[in-house]
Each structure stands twice: as C-alpha cells, then as structure tokens.
Scaffold this motif. Sequence first.
Motif, mmCIF file in Angstrom:
data_model
loop_
_atom_site.group_PDB
_atom_site.id
_atom_site.type_symbol
_atom_site.label_atom_id
_atom_site.label_comp_id
_atom_site.label_asym_id
_atom_site.label_seq_id
_atom_site.Cartn_x
_atom_site.Cartn_y
_atom_site.Cartn_z
ATOM 1 N N THR A 46 0.827 -1.209 0.000
ATOM 2 C CA THR A 46 0.000 0.000 0.000
ATOM 3 C C THR A 46 0.854 1.249 0.000
ATOM 4 O OG1 THR A 46 -1.789 -1.129 1.183
ATOM 5 C CG2 THR A 46 -1.784 1.278 1.247
ATOM 6 N N VAL A 47 1.886 1.282 0.864
ATOM 7 C CA VAL A 47 2.745 2.460 0.959
ATOM 8 C C VAL A 47 3.520 2.675 -0.333
ATOM 9 C CG1 VAL A 47 4.747 3.459 2.120
ATOM 10 C CG2 VAL A 47 2.966 2.341 3.461
ATOM 11 N N ASN A 48 4.187 1.626 -0.810
ATOM 12 C CA ASN A 48 5.090 1.781 -1.955
ATOM 13 C C ASN A 48 4.368 1.943 -3.283
ATOM 14 O OD1 ASN A 48 7.233 1.615 -0.206
ATOM 15 N ND2 ASN A 48 7.671 -0.531 -0.631
ATOM 16 N N LEU A 51 0.464 4.921 -1.935
ATOM 17 C CA LEU A 51 0.706 6.203 -1.285
ATOM 18 C C LEU A 51 1.881 6.960 -1.896
ATOM 19 C CD1 LEU A 51 -1.031 4.738 0.956
ATOM 20 C CD2 LEU A 51 0.300 6.041 2.617
ATOM 21 N N HIS A 52 2.877 6.235 -2.384
ATOM 22 C CA HIS A 52 4.139 6.874 -2.753
ATOM 23 C C HIS A 52 4.038 7.705 -4.025
ATOM 24 C CE1 HIS A 52 8.297 7.101 -4.386
ATOM 25 N NE2 HIS A 52 8.536 7.406 -3.120
ATOM 26 N N GLU A 53 4.542 8.944 -3.919
ATOM 27 C CA GLU A 53 4.619 9.849 -5.061
ATOM 28 C C GLU A 53 5.843 10.740 -4.842
ATOM 29 O OE1 GLU A 53 2.254 13.779 -6.350
ATOM 30 O OE2 GLU A 53 0.970 12.011 -6.190
ATOM 31 N N SER A 54 6.886 10.499 -5.584
ATOM 32 C CA SER A 54 8.124 11.252 -5.380
ATOM 33 C C SER A 54 8.002 12.662 -5.943
ATOM 34 C CB SER A 54 9.299 10.533 -6.048
ATOM 35 O OG SER A 54 9.078 10.439 -7.444
ATOM 36 N N TYR A 154 6.910 15.178 2.384
ATOM 37 C CA TYR A 154 5.616 15.838 2.332
ATOM 38 C C TYR A 154 4.545 14.759 2.480
ATOM 39 C CZ TYR A 154 3.975 14.104 -2.153
ATOM 40 O OH TYR A 154 3.518 13.274 -3.143
ATOM 41 N N ILE A 155 3.407 15.152 3.020
ATOM 42 C CA ILE A 155 2.248 14.264 3.106
ATOM 43 C C ILE A 155 1.037 15.062 2.636
ATOM 44 C CG2 ILE A 155 0.772 12.873 4.599
ATOM 45 C CD1 ILE A 155 3.136 12.620 6.531
ATOM 46 N N ARG A 156 0.401 14.614 1.569
ATOM 47 C CA ARG A 156 -0.792 15.276 1.055
ATOM 48 C C ARG A 156 -2.020 14.468 1.468
ATOM 49 N NH1 ARG A 156 -4.475 14.265 -2.264
ATOM 50 N NH2 ARG A 156 -3.420 12.420 -3.062
ATOM 51 N N GLN A 256 8.760 6.096 1.425
ATOM 52 C CA GLN A 256 8.656 4.681 1.138
ATOM 53 C C GLN A 256 8.342 3.960 2.449
ATOM 54 O OE1 GLN A 256 8.770 3.127 -1.719
ATOM 55 N NE2 GLN A 256 10.079 4.204 -3.177
ATOM 56 N N PHE A 257 7.987 2.682 2.349
ATOM 57 C CA PHE A 257 7.696 1.902 3.551
ATOM 58 C C PHE A 257 8.897 1.879 4.488
ATOM 59 C CE2 PHE A 257 7.602 -2.247 5.771
ATOM 60 C CZ PHE A 257 6.444 -2.062 6.502
ATOM 61 N N SER A 258 10.104 1.772 3.919
ATOM 62 C CA SER A 258 11.317 1.742 4.741
ATOM 63 C C SER A 258 11.504 3.060 5.495
ATOM 64 C CB SER A 258 12.541 1.458 3.868
ATOM 65 O OG SER A 258 12.656 2.422 2.841
ATOM 66 N N ASP A 259 11.105 4.182 4.877
ATOM 67 C CA ASP A 259 11.197 5.481 5.550
ATOM 68 C C ASP A 259 10.268 5.520 6.760
ATOM 69 O OD1 ASP A 259 12.972 6.587 3.610
ATOM 70 O OD2 ASP A 259 11.275 6.924 2.277
#
Length: 311
Positions: A46-48, A51-54, A154-156, A256-259
């Motif tokens: 789900t995260v990678n 959710l993820h958007e560089s 950032y988190i949108r 990322q999930f690792s972050d």
Amino acid sequence: MEERRRSKKKKRRKKKRWRILLAALALILVAGGVYAYMILQDVRTTVNEDLHESVASIDNEETKAKVDNKDPINILLLGVDERENDVGRSDTMIVMTLDPNNDQMQMVSIPRDTRAEIANDGRVTRINHAYAYGGSDMAVNTVENFLDIDLDYYIRVNMEGLSQVVDAVNGVTVQNDMTFTSGNYTFEEGELELDGQEALSYVRMRKNDPNGDLGRNERQREVITGIIDKGASLDAVNKVGNVMDVLGDNVSTNMQFSDMRRLATNYSSARKNTSTYQMSGDGQVVNGMYLIFMSDAEIQKTHDMIVNFGS
C-alpha cells in the motif's frame, strides 16, 4: 499391578492432552505470524504502490542521512480540498518539524492566502495556488523558497477523505475553545471526542470564527495531532489493514515503507511535546483577491524557528 497400568494410562492421556494443547498453541502462533506477515506485506504494498509519489524538489539521499543520524526533519502537510472535476488547492499548509533528541514536535501553519511567488512559475499570488498549478512538487518547492528551508518529506491528505482517516483510528480528541455550529453539528466548548464526519465539520468552520483562517488552522492542527496520537497507539494488528486501505485512497507522500519504519523507530518520541505557531501578516485586497502580506521580519522569524528547532 492393575492400578499401575491405570496410572500409566492416565500419564499417557495427560501427555497426549499436553501435546494437543501445544500443537494447537503452535498452530495459533504460526497462523498469527502468517497473518502478521500478510498484514506487513499488504502495508508495504500500500505504501510503496498506492501512497508513494516522489517529488523532484526533495533530496532523498540527504533526507535518509538526516533520519539515520536522528537529526530534526521537516515534513510539509498539505490538506487539499479535491472534489470531483476540480484539481484542488492546498487549503492547509503546515510545516511539521520532528526533533527526536529532545522529544519535541513543532507545527507551523502558513495561511492559504499568504502572498508568495510560485516556484518555477513566477506568478505572485496566494501560496495555496502552487498545488493547483503544479501539484505537490510545486507546493513543496514554493514553501522551501518562501521560508528558505529544506523539506525532507511531504504528506498530502485529501480533506474529503479526512473523515475516513479519523474513523480508521477510532476518532480523535480535541480541546475546543469556543461553542459553534458547523454543518449538522454543534460543538460545545471543552474537550470533545469526534468521529470522522464531526471532525470534518470541525476543521472546515471558518466564517463564524472571529479569527477566520487562523482559527480554522488551529483546529486543523488539533485534528492532525489527534490522528498522530491515535495512530501511534494503535496496537491491534487487525486495524492496520483498515487504516492502510483508507490512507491509500486519501493520502500521497514521498515516503517509502522503509522510511516510515525508520521514522517509527527513531522519531516516535518527538510527539511527546508539541508546540504550534501560526504565521500572521496584513490582509489586503489586490485586484479583487484577498492576500496576506507577510513582513520580512515574520518570514525570518518563522525561518529561524524551523531551522533552529532542536538546537
């Protein structure tokens, strides 16, 4: 002799019952481990993927080094009101600084009507137009240029989905400083427990607040803090899947999930002590548009608060 045989049979039955009990316990543990692993894999996916958007404006390697060293980091929170057939604008812009070494977190709100030059565009207008013009990347770049700071993440959050996020963490607690009505709800003064729909109405109220956007921004910070507190205390593994499903539909981030795992390990203590600040300036109408002009002194003060936080 017969009694000795009966005694041996009882011992064998007891051993058999213990073997069955241990086998059942082992199956439960294995099943639980498999389930936890499946949840973990689902969260990672789900995260990678969802959710993820560089964004090009953030140096990921520099951020990784800061997180590994447990240095203070800056996260831009964007609350975007995106509705059908509308690209949306970032009505909420908060720079959240986490300092794990001193167990503290700072949240600085930038009013949406703040006059600023839009990065890589050149237009001077409301700062919340940056998201409408160029998405999260332009919003990040504009805030970095405006305050002369480096953002690490950032988190949108789509404000339309805020109610689902609040419900996913079983509601939030806020301290309301005035009685008011918004939508179908009346909010009394004092400590309140809010579900998702109540929280959405709570943060959207602006016109009846004597402080206007400043009051709304404070309520938004309260709800965000409440979500962070509740999310950090979720200990039921079966709730993780529900939370991630909701986030996947309403949130994007360059993490990322690792972050997230590193932040959960190294920065969880930062939420123990929270301070907030609201940038303020002079409001003027220019060519029919209401703008808040921030003085150089206010911008410098805010810059120093963020850059020197934890020093």
